[in-house]
Design a protein around this motif. Structure first.
Motif, PDB file in Angstrom:
ATOM      1  N   ALA A   1     -36.301  -2.157  32.232  1.00 31.82           N
ATOM      2  CA  ALA A   1     -36.153  -3.467  31.587  1.00 31.82           C
ATOM      3  C   ALA A   1     -37.259  -4.410  32.040  1.00 31.82           C
ATOM      4  O   ALA A   1     -37.842  -5.144  31.226  1.00 31.82           O
ATOM      5  N   ALA A   2     -37.573  -4.392  33.336  1.00 31.54           N
ATOM      6  CA  ALA A   2     -38.637  -5.246  33.851  1.00 31.54           C
ATOM      7  C   ALA A   2     -39.994  -4.828  33.302  1.00 31.54           C
ATOM      8  O   ALA A   2     -40.833  -5.680  32.979  1.00 31.54           O
TER       9      ALA A   2
ATOM     10  N   MET B   1     -28.232 -12.301  22.231  1.00 34.18           N
ATOM     11  CA  MET B   1     -27.176 -11.469  21.656  1.00 34.18           C
ATOM     12  C   MET B   1     -26.893 -10.272  22.565  1.00 34.18           C
ATOM     13  O   MET B   1     -25.746  -9.878  22.756  1.00 34.18           O
ATOM     14  N   GLY B   2     -27.964  -9.717  23.138  1.00 34.53           N
ATOM     15  CA  GLY B   2     -27.784  -8.618  24.079  1.00 34.53           C
ATOM     16  C   GLY B   2     -26.995  -9.054  25.303  1.00 34.53           C
ATOM     17  O   GLY B   2     -26.158  -8.307  25.821  1.00 34.53           O
ATOM     18  N   MET B   3     -27.232 -10.270  25.783  1.00 31.29           N
ATOM     19  CA  MET B   3     -26.485 -10.794  26.926  1.00 31.29           C
ATOM     20  C   MET B   3     -25.003 -10.948  26.598  1.00 31.29           C
ATOM     21  O   MET B   3     -24.132 -10.722  27.448  1.00 31.29           O
ATOM     22  N   LEU B   4     -24.706 -11.324  25.366  1.00 28.78           N
ATOM     23  CA  LEU B   4     -23.304 -11.444  24.952  1.00 28.78           C
ATOM     24  C   LEU B   4     -22.615 -10.082  24.974  1.00 28.78           C
ATOM     25  O   LEU B   4     -21.460  -9.969  25.395  1.00 28.78           O
ATOM     26  N   VAL B   5     -23.319  -9.059  24.524  1.00 24.27           N
ATOM     27  CA  VAL B   5     -22.742  -7.708  24.544  1.00 24.27           C
ATOM     28  C   VAL B   5     -22.507  -7.251  25.988  1.00 24.27           C
ATOM     29  O   VAL B   5     -21.451  -6.682  26.309  1.00 24.27           O
ATOM     30  N   ILE B   6     -23.478  -7.514  26.856  1.00 26.02           N
ATOM     31  CA  ILE B   6     -23.321  -7.158  28.271  1.00 26.02           C
ATOM     32  C   ILE B   6     -22.145  -7.923  28.879  1.00 26.02           C
ATOM     33  O   ILE B   6     -21.347  -7.360  29.645  1.00 26.02           O
ATOM     34  N   SER B   7     -22.008  -9.192  28.537  1.00 25.42           N
ATOM     35  CA  SER B   7     -20.895  -9.995  29.048  1.00 25.42           C
ATOM     36  C   SER B   7     -19.560  -9.387  28.648  1.00 25.42           C
ATOM     37  O   SER B   7     -18.632  -9.292  29.465  1.00 25.42           O
ATOM     38  N   ALA B   8     -19.468  -8.967  27.404  1.00 21.67           N
ATOM     39  CA  ALA B   8     -18.218  -8.370  26.927  1.00 21.67           C
ATOM     40  C   ALA B   8     -17.928  -7.055  27.651  1.00 21.67           C
ATOM     41  O   ALA B   8     -16.779  -6.778  28.032  1.00 21.67           O
ATOM     42  N   HIS B   9     -18.956  -6.264  27.852  1.00 17.52           N
ATOM     43  CA  HIS B   9     -18.769  -4.976  28.540  1.00 17.52           C
ATOM     44  C   HIS B   9     -18.335  -5.188  29.990  1.00 17.52           C
ATOM     45  O   HIS B   9     -17.405  -4.515  30.470  1.00 17.52           O
TER      46      HIS B   9
ATOM     47  N   ILE C   1     -30.861 -16.793  32.191  1.00 19.14           N
ATOM     48  CA  ILE C   1     -31.839 -17.823  32.539  1.00 19.14           C
ATOM     49  C   ILE C   1     -33.206 -17.195  32.786  1.00 19.14           C
ATOM     50  O   ILE C   1     -34.243 -17.717  32.349  1.00 19.14           O
ATOM     51  N   GLY C   2     -33.216 -16.055  33.496  1.00 19.43           N
ATOM     52  CA  GLY C   2     -34.486 -15.377  33.751  1.00 19.43           C
ATOM     53  C   GLY C   2     -35.168 -14.943  32.471  1.00 19.43           C
ATOM     54  O   GLY C   2     -36.389 -15.079  32.320  1.00 19.43           O
ATOM     55  N   GLY C   3     -34.393 -14.420  31.517  1.00 18.55           N
ATOM     56  CA  GLY C   3     -34.960 -14.026  30.230  1.00 18.55           C
ATOM     57  C   GLY C   3     -35.490 -15.218  29.463  1.00 18.55           C
ATOM     58  O   GLY C   3     -36.567 -15.150  28.845  1.00 18.55           O
ATOM     59  N   TRP C   4     -34.751 -16.333  29.496  1.00 18.33           N
ATOM     60  CA  TRP C   4     -35.201 -17.544  28.823  1.00 18.33           C
ATOM     61  C   TRP C   4     -36.516 -18.036  29.420  1.00 18.33           C
ATOM     62  O   TRP C   4     -37.435 -18.433  28.700  1.00 18.33           O
TER      63      TRP C   4
ATOM     64  N   ILE D   1     -28.281   0.522  30.197  1.00 18.55           N
ATOM     65  CA  ILE D   1     -28.841   0.794  28.871  1.00 18.55           C
ATOM     66  C   ILE D   1     -28.900  -0.497  28.050  1.00 18.55           C
ATOM     67  O   ILE D   1     -29.916  -0.796  27.390  1.00 18.55           O
ATOM     68  N   LEU D   2     -27.821  -1.270  28.096  1.00 12.68           N
ATOM     69  CA  LEU D   2     -27.775  -2.520  27.339  1.00 12.68           C
ATOM     70  C   LEU D   2     -28.811  -3.518  27.848  1.00 12.68           C
ATOM     71  O   LEU D   2     -29.426  -4.238  27.052  1.00 12.68           O
ATOM     72  N   LEU D   3     -29.029  -3.566  29.166  1.00 15.10           N
ATOM     73  CA  LEU D   3     -30.029  -4.478  29.724  1.00 15.10           C
ATOM     74  C   LEU D   3     -31.423  -4.108  29.253  1.00 15.10           C
ATOM     75  O   LEU D   3     -32.213  -4.975  28.850  1.00 15.10           O
ATOM     76  N   THR D   4     -31.734  -2.812  29.275  1.00 14.44           N
ATOM     77  CA  THR D   4     -33.034  -2.362  28.798  1.00 14.44           C
ATOM     78  C   THR D   4     -33.202  -2.655  27.307  1.00 14.44           C
ATOM     79  O   THR D   4     -34.263  -3.092  26.861  1.00 14.44           O
ATOM     80  N   GLY D   5     -32.141  -2.407  26.555  1.00 13.19           N
ATOM     81  CA  GLY D   5     -32.182  -2.680  25.121  1.00 13.19           C
ATOM     82  C   GLY D   5     -32.375  -4.161  24.838  1.00 13.19           C
ATOM     83  O   GLY D   5     -33.145  -4.546  23.943  1.00 13.19           O
ATOM     84  N   ALA D   6     -31.680  -5.017  25.606  1.00 14.83           N
ATOM     85  CA  ALA D   6     -31.817  -6.452  25.416  1.00 14.83           C
ATOM     86  C   ALA D   6     -33.242  -6.916  25.720  1.00 14.83           C
ATOM     87  O   ALA D   6     -33.802  -7.752  25.020  1.00 14.83           O
ATOM     88  N   ALA D   7     -33.834  -6.338  26.777  1.00 17.38           N
ATOM     89  CA  ALA D   7     -35.220  -6.684  27.105  1.00 17.38           C
ATOM     90  C   ALA D   7     -36.167  -6.302  25.974  1.00 17.38           C
ATOM     91  O   ALA D   7     -37.093  -7.048  25.632  1.00 17.38           O
ATOM     92  N   PHE D   8     -35.910  -5.143  25.384  1.00 16.59           N
ATOM     93  CA  PHE D   8     -36.802  -4.675  24.311  1.00 16.59           C
ATOM     94  C   PHE D   8     -36.705  -5.560  23.076  1.00 16.59           C
ATOM     95  O   PHE D   8     -37.715  -6.008  22.533  1.00 16.59           O
TER      96      PHE D   8
END
Length: 304
Positions: free
Chosen positions: A50-51, A257-265, A244-247, A293-300
């Motif tokens: 992700a990084a 949107m990816g962060m919301l999915v991670i939050s739900a998981h 915040i780091g992504g922002w 996987i979701l974190l990497t996907g959100a970064a992409f």
């Protein structure tokens, strides 16, 4: 009257692919390196990937991707070997770890030390392919790698030390790709540390009774019956730091949107925690592969 059998919590299962397919001499080294239990490798790799994606603003260079993947594999394996050497006198008394090579006598300390030297030499060889700044960052993580196995003897926060070491590749990725480590990247790393404190505490509840009897410490013993709330808090801190780091790194709207999915998981995981059922907690620990996987996907998608 039917009695329920106690679940097998051992992390080594006799008759698995290691026993079936590898020569006898190779088996203890494969297990020392945790190649038969790759969940830790995945949990190290996904934040690093992700990084790399964020630092590269998209698809990373394939050479850098291969270099960091191999580095994460080697350092995680070396860290596991160090951990087994340090804990060999405890592991034999813990249900989950009683069949590990050193604890069960399949291999002695001298041979394990030689194997560790080989692992570290291979990892050190990768330094020649890094920039000087990334090389310095890589060397700085070594104290954490070596001190972690002993932390459970004197602090209730070994999970924090492990999280800092496990996710150091995130900082190295920025050092290599961008030549600097921005504040947003540090926040992403802090989020990964908080995430690991959460999921590794879930894992620690599997061993909590054995650890208490042996006089060892962990966040599971510290949190006690408040474990679910504390784990949920660290998951919340992780998502906040990642958001915040992504922002700060200029991630686009799909990242949110990816962060919301991670939050739900992670919220689902927290609700499912059962402090009295180690087998449930172990499955929830494994569920964090999906978080990675979701974190990497959100970064992409955030770089699109």
């Amino acid at each position: 009257m039917t009695t329920l059998s106690r679940p097998d919590l051992s992390d080594i299962h006799r008759g698995d692919w290691v026993d079936r397919r590898l020569p006898t001499a190779w088996r203890p080294y494969t297990r020392l390196a945790r190649l038969d239990r790759p969940v830790g490798i995945w949990l190290t790799l996904f934040p690093c990937w992700a990084a790399l994606v964020q630092a590269s603003r998209g698809v990373p260079d394939l050479g850098e991707l291969a270099l960091f993947t191999l580095g994460a594999l080697l350092m995680r394996s070396a860290g596991s070997t160090i951990n087994d050497i340090a804990d060999r006198r405890f592991d034999g008394h813990v249900e989950r770890t009683r069949f590990r090579p050193l604890a069960s006598g399949q291999i002695g300390v001298p041979r394990a030390l030689v194997f560790l030297a080989v692992q570290l030499a291979l990892a050190a060889s990768l330094l020649f392919f890094l920039t000087p700044y990334a090389r310095l960052a890589a060397i700085c993580v070594l104290p954490l790698v070596f001190v972690y196995p002993f932390c459970k003897r004197f602090t209730y926060w070994p999970q924090a030390v492990l999280g800092a070491a496990f996710n150091w590749g995130m900082l190295m990725a920025w050092a290599e790709v961008a030549g600097h480590i921005p504040v947003g990247a540090v926040l992403m790393w802090c989020g990964a540390v908080a995430w690991q404190i959460g999921y590794d505490t879930v894992y620690a509840y599997v061993d909590v009774k054995d650890d208490a009897q042996l006089g060892l410490k962990s966040t599971a013993l510290l949190f006690g019956r408040h474990g679910r709330a504390c784990i949920g808090l660290f998951y919340l801190l992780a998502v906040a730091a990642w958001s915040i780091g992504g922002w700060m790194q200029g991630m686009s709207l799909p990242y949110a949107m990816g962060m919301l999915v991670i939050s739900a998981h992670l919220a689902w995981q927290t609700l499912r925690i059962d402090l009295g059922r180690p087998e449930v907690n172990f499955r929830l620990f494994l569920a964090n592969i999906l978080t990675g996987i979701l974190l990497t996907g959100a970064a992409f998608i955030g770089t699109m």
